[in-house]
Design an enzyme around this catalytic site. Structure first.
Site, PDB file in Angstrom:
ATOM      1  N   ASP A  91       0.871  -1.075  -0.051  1.00  0.00           N
ATOM      2  CA  ASP A  91       0.109   0.116   0.156  1.00  0.00           C
ATOM      3  C   ASP A  91       1.086   1.446   0.069  1.00  0.00           C
ATOM      4  O   ASP A  91       1.756   1.248   0.935  1.00  0.00           O
ATOM      5  CB  ASP A  91      -1.126  -0.290   1.179  1.00  0.00           C
ATOM      6  CG  ASP A  91      -1.913   1.178   1.216  1.00  0.00           C
ATOM      7  OD1 ASP A  91      -2.022   1.698   0.199  1.00  0.00           O
ATOM      8  OD2 ASP A  91      -2.745   1.073   2.175  1.00  0.00           O
ATOM      9  N   ASP A 141      -3.411   2.380  -5.847  1.00  0.00           N
ATOM     10  CA  ASP A 141      -2.290   2.449  -4.909  1.00  0.00           C
ATOM     11  C   ASP A 141      -2.044   1.223  -3.921  1.00  0.00           C
ATOM     12  O   ASP A 141      -1.012   1.225  -2.931  1.00  0.00           O
ATOM     13  CB  ASP A 141      -2.324   3.499  -3.959  1.00  0.00           C
ATOM     14  CG  ASP A 141      -3.554   3.666  -2.960  1.00  0.00           C
ATOM     15  OD1 ASP A 141      -4.550   2.751  -3.320  1.00  0.00           O
ATOM     16  OD2 ASP A 141      -3.560   4.454  -1.976  1.00  0.00           O
ATOM     17  N   GLU A 142      -2.655   0.039  -4.357  1.00  0.00           N
ATOM     18  CA  GLU A 142      -2.566  -1.104  -3.488  1.00  0.00           C
ATOM     19  C   GLU A 142      -2.279  -2.552  -4.599  1.00  0.00           C
ATOM     20  O   GLU A 142      -2.854  -2.282  -5.613  1.00  0.00           O
ATOM     21  CB  GLU A 142      -3.765  -1.480  -2.801  1.00  0.00           C
ATOM     22  CG  GLU A 142      -4.021  -0.282  -1.626  1.00  0.00           C
ATOM     23  CD  GLU A 142      -5.124  -0.775  -0.947  1.00  0.00           C
ATOM     24  OE1 GLU A 142      -5.186  -1.436   0.390  1.00  0.00           O
ATOM     25  OE2 GLU A 142      -6.387  -0.357  -1.341  1.00  0.00           O
TER      26      GLU A 142
END
Length: 230
Positions: free
Chosen positions: A6, A101-102
């Site tokens: 993350d 974003d992960e």
């Protein structure tokens, strides 16, 4: 084992890559109509600026505390995301991009110290892109989410990496995690669970499977099993 990668305060981190003067200063990125906060630096969070904060309501606070406010730049964030995901794919072929974003990485057949390996991943992403990341490692995706939350919540103790690889660590993590913060449990289910004194993830895994199936369907049972490490 799974690792959840993350990117920390991703949109803010992207802005800082191209403007290092923003480091250690309160920064907020607004939605594409400049309506509300969609990314905040840790310094901005300390000031009490919540996610989704309407910009017009916080104008005075922004000015008083010299908060740097940016309109969102999604082409930039998309490009930076692609760079990060490309780097992650070099460490394992089993990658599932979960959001901008992960990503989940699956380490199948790896015979190495996963904590050290993930530290190498973290350092490589930072060196090649300037984006800081947190990593949660565990036997299931749901537990990797829990581990990642701990890594982000306690960066000084974890150095950005949390490994759940024992029953003792799993129980400690689940007892710490509020039921409303469990991945996959929405507001409605969290409210129902709190009404029957289920306040933590650990309380949740001690429920009977039949109750979970009846009230939360097979999806809830699957989540419970994943939190049990299965």
């Amino acid at each position: 084992m799974f690792a959840l990668i993350d990117c920390n305060n991703f949109y803010v981190s992207c802005e800082r890559v191209f403007n290092p003067n923003l480091n250690k200063k309160p920064v907020v990125v607004l939605s594409n109509n400049d309506g509300c906060a969609i990314s905040r630096s840790n310094e901005a969070k300390v000031l009490g600026i919540p996610m989704g904060a309407p910009a017009f309501k916080y104008e005075k606070l922004f000015k008083k505390n010299d908060v740097r406010v940016f309109s969102s730049n999604f082409p930039l964030y998309g490009d930076m995301s692609s760079r990060v995901m490309s780097i992650l794919s070099k460490f394992t072929p089993n990658i599932e991009v979960y959001s901008i974003d992960e990503a989940f990485l699956k380490f199948e057949g790896f015979n190495c110290d996963l904590e050290s390996y993930c530290n190498e991943i973290k350092n490589t992403v930072l060196k090649w892109t300037g984006i800081p990341i947190s990593i949660g490692i565990a036997p299931t995706k749901a537990l990797a989410k829990v581990a990642n939350r701990i890594a982000k919540k306690f960066p000084n103790q974890t150095k950005g990496i949390c490994l759940i690889n024992s029953e003792k660590k799993r129980f400690k993590a689940l007892k710490w995690l509020n039921i409303s913060d469990v991945w996959g449990i929405g507001f409605r289910h969290a409210k129902k669970l709190r009404n029957i004194k289920i306040n933590t993830a650990y309380d949740f895994i001690n429920l009977e499977d039949n109750w979970v199936r009846k009230n939360m369907s097979v999806v809830g049972v699957r989540l419970k099993k994943e939190l049990e490490g299965k």
